[in-house]
Scaffold this active site. Structure first.
Site, PDB file in Angstrom:
ATOM      1  N   VAL A 195       0.991  -1.050   0.115  1.00 49.17           N
ATOM      2  CA  VAL A 195       0.120  -0.078  -0.146  1.00 49.17           C
ATOM      3  C   VAL A 195       0.892   1.211  -0.063  1.00 49.17           C
ATOM      4  CG1 VAL A 195      -1.813   1.127   1.243  1.00 49.17           C
ATOM      5  CG2 VAL A 195      -1.696  -1.171   1.352  1.00 49.17           C
ATOM      6  N   CYS A 196       0.497   2.230  -0.707  1.00 52.92           N
ATOM      7  CA  CYS A 196       1.164   3.392  -1.048  1.00 52.92           C
ATOM      8  C   CYS A 196       2.842   3.228  -1.073  1.00 52.92           C
ATOM      9  CB  CYS A 196       1.176   4.115   0.437  1.00 52.92           C
ATOM     10  SG  CYS A 196       1.531   5.929   0.333  1.00 52.92           S
ATOM     11  N   THR A 197       3.646   3.658  -0.296  1.00 51.86           N
ATOM     12  CA  THR A 197       4.985   3.624  -0.425  1.00 51.86           C
ATOM     13  C   THR A 197       5.561   2.345  -0.010  1.00 51.86           C
ATOM     14  OG1 THR A 197       5.299   5.130   1.470  1.00 51.86           O
ATOM     15  CG2 THR A 197       5.452   6.021  -0.525  1.00 51.86           C
ATOM     16  N   THR A 248       2.866   3.277  -7.102  1.00 52.61           N
ATOM     17  CA  THR A 248       2.893   3.592  -5.722  1.00 52.61           C
ATOM     18  C   THR A 248       2.368   4.865  -5.660  1.00 52.61           C
ATOM     19  OG1 THR A 248       4.457   3.980  -3.758  1.00 52.61           O
ATOM     20  CG2 THR A 248       5.239   4.631  -5.919  1.00 52.61           C
TER      21      THR A 248
END
Length: 332
Positions: free
Chosen positions: A111-113, A131
């Site tokens: 998730v995300c970074t 990302t």
């Protein structure tokens, strides 16, 4: 794999983790328990950190893990790696653990970074991934062996799934629940969380309205809203200037100064975004989509798609198929 199976979900914790990257997907998986038959939860959720130590999130919350990330950690069905500022300087021991243990999971999710951690651990080499939009350039620059797509809210490449920032993790988790347990359960979870069941993975990370600046003056803000709500109308500079009660020259100059985009380019982006949404969410013909988005002809839309995306509308629809007619609104 049947829906009656219990799937172990292990969420990795570390100092500086983004709390919503953890709690968003966890609430989705936990929500599936409320729909379980026979009172048996379809997911067994666990959290773990290096050494089993409590971690402090980027917002200052303290999370206490269930276990330690060590050599004896059993391989989960789904290994979820969240993002956060802590991905910039990973805790000692985190990357070696991911490098050794992540390949054993049946499904690897970031998730995300969190994608940066997977990349640094060598787990995304040769893969397509995404990302948070603000870190896509960095990911592509530091890992040229990864096919980084900065646009979608999530990307599936085999057993590996990566998502954009924060709330995109909820979208991806709902898609995984739908894959595991079926649409009805995923819909019930989405309704409980008061979110959309499924924004398609190919949906842009942010809309034109978010990508551009919001005009300071009310007449220009109203024009921005009008463009968004009426892509099929006459959106020429003279027509928009008349709506803003300005001369065409003054309007064009003021609009560019306050939004950061010339009116024509802003309109092009709105129409493209609207067309992508219709191609993904409906079974409307390319010709009907072209009319609804103000392109006039399918050929005009085709040229716009080739210029912006390197694919025709038909190719785009084939690449990002979604189930037309499967409603996306999750509100009861």
């Amino acid at each position: 794999m049947t829906s009656q199976q219990v799937r172990d979900v292990l969420v990795v914790l570390f100092d500086g983790v983004q709390s919503l990257d953890v709690t968003g997907p966890v609430e989705v998986f936990a929500g599936a328990a409320h729909c379980a038959e026979g009172g048996v939860s379809p997911y067994r959720l666990r959290t773990a950190s290096v050494g089993g130590q409590p971690v402090r999130t980027s917002s200052g919350l303290t999370l206490v893990p269930d276990a330690a990330l060590d050599a004896d950690t059993p391989a989960p069905h789904t290994l979820l790696v969240p993002g956060g500022f802590g991905t910039r300087r990973p805790q000692p021991g985190l990357l070696p653990w991911l490098r050794e243990h992540a390949p054993r999971a049946e499904r690897l999710v970031s998730v995300c970074t969190g994608a940066l951690l997977l990349a640094d651990a060598g787990l995304l080499s040769g893969r397509r991934a995404t990302t948070h939009w603000a870190y896509c350039d960095r990911l592509a620059r530091t890992h040229p062996d990864i096919d980084v797509d900065p646009d979608p809210i999530y990307v599936r490449d085999g057993r590996i799934a990566t998502s954009a920032g924060v709330t995109a993790g909820i979208d991806l988790a709902l898609a995984l629940v739908e894959e595991d347990l079926g649409r009805e359960i995923a819909l019930t979870v989405a309704r409980h969380l008061v979110v959309f069941l499924r924004r398609p993975g190919n949906q842009a990370q942010f809309s034109v309205q978010l990508a551009a600046q919001t005009a300071r003056r009310e007449p220009l803000r109203e024009v921005q809203q009008w463009i968004s709500e009426h892509p099929a109308e006459d959106l020429s500079v003279p027509a928009l200037a008349e709506r803003a009660r300005l001369s065409p020259r003054h309007f064009a100059r003021a609009f560019h100064a306050e939004t950061g985009l010339p009116p024509g380019r802003y309109v092009d982006r709105v129409r493209l975004e609207h067309a992508r949404r219709l191609l993904g969410d409906t079974s409307d013909s390319v010709e009907a989509v072209a009319r609804a988005c103000g392109y006039g002809t399918p050929e005009a839309m085709r040229r716009a798609f080739l210029k912006a995306l390197g694919a025709t509308p038909a190719e785009y629809r084939r690449r990002f198929p979604t189930r037309a007619g499967a409603g996306s609104a999750a509100a009861p």
